[in-house]
Structures are given as structure tokens and as C-alpha cells.
Design an enzyme around this catalytic site. Sequence first.
Site, short mmCIF file in Angstrom:
data_model
loop_
_atom_site.label_atom_id
_atom_site.label_comp_id
_atom_site.label_asym_id
_atom_site.label_seq_id
_atom_site.Cartn_x
_atom_site.Cartn_y
_atom_site.Cartn_z
N SER A 30 0.85 -1.37 -0.27
CA SER A 30 -0.15 -0.01 -0.23
C SER A 30 1.07 0.92 0.21
CB SER A 30 -0.72 0.14 1.52
OG SER A 30 -1.85 -0.80 1.22
N HIS A 61 -3.69 0.58 -4.65
CA HIS A 61 -3.07 -0.47 -5.61
C HIS A 61 -3.10 -0.34 -7.42
CE1 HIS A 61 -1.81 -2.26 -2.20
NE2 HIS A 61 -3.28 -2.03 -1.26
N HIS A 83 -4.85 -9.36 -1.48
CA HIS A 83 -5.22 -10.08 -0.22
C HIS A 83 -6.93 -10.11 0.26
CE1 HIS A 83 -3.56 -5.53 -0.53
NE2 HIS A 83 -2.51 -5.75 1.05
N TYR A 85 -8.32 -10.41 2.26
CA TYR A 85 -9.37 -10.12 2.41
C TYR A 85 -9.86 -9.31 0.94
CZ TYR A 85 -6.63 -6.06 1.86
OH TYR A 85 -5.63 -4.43 1.98
N GLU A 86 -10.16 -9.79 0.34
CA GLU A 86 -10.31 -9.10 -1.15
C GLU A 86 -11.23 -10.33 -1.96
OE1 GLU A 86 -8.02 -6.51 -3.16
OE2 GLU A 86 -6.37 -7.48 -2.82
N ALA A 113 3.04 -1.78 4.50
CA ALA A 113 2.46 -1.30 5.62
C ALA A 113 1.50 -1.51 6.24
CB ALA A 113 1.34 -0.20 4.97
N MET A 211 -1.70 -7.24 7.29
CA MET A 211 -2.82 -7.78 6.47
C MET A 211 -2.02 -8.42 5.17
SD MET A 211 -5.95 -5.42 6.39
CE MET A 211 -6.00 -4.14 8.04
N SER A 212 -1.02 -8.71 4.91
CA SER A 212 -0.27 -9.03 3.57
C SER A 212 0.70 -9.75 4.14
CB SER A 212 -0.30 -8.26 2.72
OG SER A 212 1.22 -7.14 2.86
N ASN A 235 1.34 3.42 10.98
CA ASN A 235 0.37 4.42 12.19
C ASN A 235 0.33 3.35 13.75
OD1 ASN A 235 -1.03 2.25 10.08
ND2 ASN A 235 -1.22 1.95 11.78
N HIS A 247 -6.86 3.79 6.96
CA HIS A 247 -7.12 3.70 5.62
C HIS A 247 -5.79 5.42 5.16
CE1 HIS A 247 -4.79 1.43 2.66
NE2 HIS A 247 -5.80 2.16 1.78
CL1 6GU Z 1 -3.60 -1.38 12.71
N1 6GU Z 1 -3.36 -3.54 11.35
C1 6GU Z 1 -3.17 -4.36 10.85
N2 6GU Z 1 -4.48 -5.34 10.56
N3 6GU Z 1 -3.36 -4.18 9.42
C2 6GU Z 1 -2.85 -3.15 9.31
C3 6GU Z 1 -2.34 -1.79 10.18
C4 6GU Z 1 -2.89 -2.40 11.95
N4 6GU Z 1 -1.75 -0.63 9.78
C5 6GU Z 1 -1.69 -1.44 8.08
N5 6GU Z 1 -1.88 -2.27 7.71
#
Ligand code: 6GU
Length: 272
Positions: A30, A61, A83, A85-86, A113, A211-212, A235, A247
Site C-alpha cells: 500500500s 493499488h 489480499h 480480505y478482497e 504498510a 494483512m499481507s 500508524n 486507511h
Molecule cells: Cl493497525 N493492523 C493491520 N492488521 N494492518 C495494518 C495496520 C494495523 N496498520 C496498517 N496496516
Amino acid sequence: MKFNEKVQQTREYLLSRINQCPSIGLVLGSGLGILADEIENSITISYDEIPHFPVSTVTGHKGRIVIGDLKGKHVIAMQGRFHYYEGHSLEAVTYPIRVMKALGVKQIIVTNAAGGINPAFKPGDLMIIQDHINLTSQNPLIGPNEEEFGERFPDMSEAYSKKLSALTKEVAVKEKIKVVEGVYTGVLGPSYETPAEIKFLGIIGASAVGMSTVPEVIVARHCGLEVLGISCISNMAAGISEQSLTHDEVMETTEKIKAQFLQLVKEVIAEM
Ligand code: 6GU
């Protein structure tokens, strides 16, 4: 059609469009896809042109591969990844890794990220992934083993190359770029974690969460690719900072860290 036949068809198609095989693969997360814009003598092919390739949907993306020269190396970059989740299967999520292997790639750099869990981290930090924890309850290798790619029970004791991590640290010192190191935890998403979940992840040894990456690295190790992983801490995760997660924040931070990220990865590629 058999899995390996599909991969071979994809390979044939890509070979028909390029004149030199890449040796390094880049999976760009990302907001980090801009690295592909630095590739010279490049050929860009959108995913929807490539036989058997899945098609990406998430914002930020682009959904294309870029093949060409970067810092004197032949590289293939995925600008936009898939991903789970998609709604993609893990076979689809990891398909490009198999294609890279089939094209002759030996080493890959996977980037993402991620949310920071180690309280010493700050948004904008670049984290060299030392190891991962697969908390997806999924594995992309479930099903009949693809013998052409690797063995049934692949070793994961050095999922992330110590050699490439050490090289990245050296380059960071030379280039005066701050890097941190840690353990990446892969979850499914798409909802971010609760503060209780983040507390749990911290206790079990996670430094960051995203998530990847985990499925791709499992498939990469299965087929013997050397892996370097870099997370951009976009973050702090829930409960680590007061702020709620969006996001947009992820995209804003990656925007700020882009220049250093680009420099780091390019100089590492030069030394690979
Ligand atoms: Cl806080 N969690 C997850 N699962 N993915 C992220 C994230 C947090 N920050 C960026 N990608």
C-alpha cells in the site's frame, strides 16, 4: 488445467513481452508502488492482460507488473498485490510469487504498510522483518503439494534471509536512514485489531501487524526464494496510540516516508 501448466502459460506470455529474465522480484505494498516508477527500460503489463493472473481491487493499488532495470539489476515489480480480505483465494494471492520463480527470480523483496505494536516504534519507521507469526489460520500450501515448486513440509527457520537483512542494515547506516527490526504478524483483516488483540499480539512477540506478506513469504520459501521483508510502520496499532485507525492515515504516512523507502530499497538492490 494443472496448476503448473497455468504458471507455465503465464510465464510464456510474459517471456513473449520481455527480452531479459528478472533475477529480483519486488512486491510493493500500500502506497509503496511508486518504486516501480523508477524502473528503467521498463515494460508495464496490467494484471488483466496476463493469463491466469488475478485482478486487484483495493485503492492505492495499481494492479500491474513492471519489468526492467533498477540499479543495474533486472527486476520484476508487482505494483499492487492481492489480499485474502478482497475475496481472493490464497492460491491467487501467492500466484505472482510462483510466476516470479518460473521466470528465474532468485530473491524477492516484500514490502507492506503495517501497524506498530512495539511502543518504541513511530509512524514512518521502516522495519526490517526478522521473522513472522502466521495468525491467519490459513496456509497457502494446503492441498496437494506442488512438487515442481518444493517439498511438502518446507523449513521456515530462516524465512527472512539473515544475509539480506544484514545487508539492509549496512546500507541504512551508510545512507543515514533509520531502520528498526522486528517480528511481523500476519492477520486476515479487513477490520483492524481491537486494543485487546493488539495487547495479545505484543505478548506473543509481535512488533508489527498487517494483512499481507505471510502467504507470499510461505510460498516463496516453499520454492526456495531468498526473502527480504520491509514494513513501513504507517500508524501505531489500536491501544498503542489514542488515535483511531484509518486507511487514509496509512496512505499519508507512507507518502511521507516514500523518499527514504525508495532510497533504502534501491541501494539494497544495488548491493544484492
Ligand atoms: Cl493497525 N493492523 C493491520 N492488521 N494492518 C495494518 C495496520 C494495523 N496498520 C496498517 N496496516
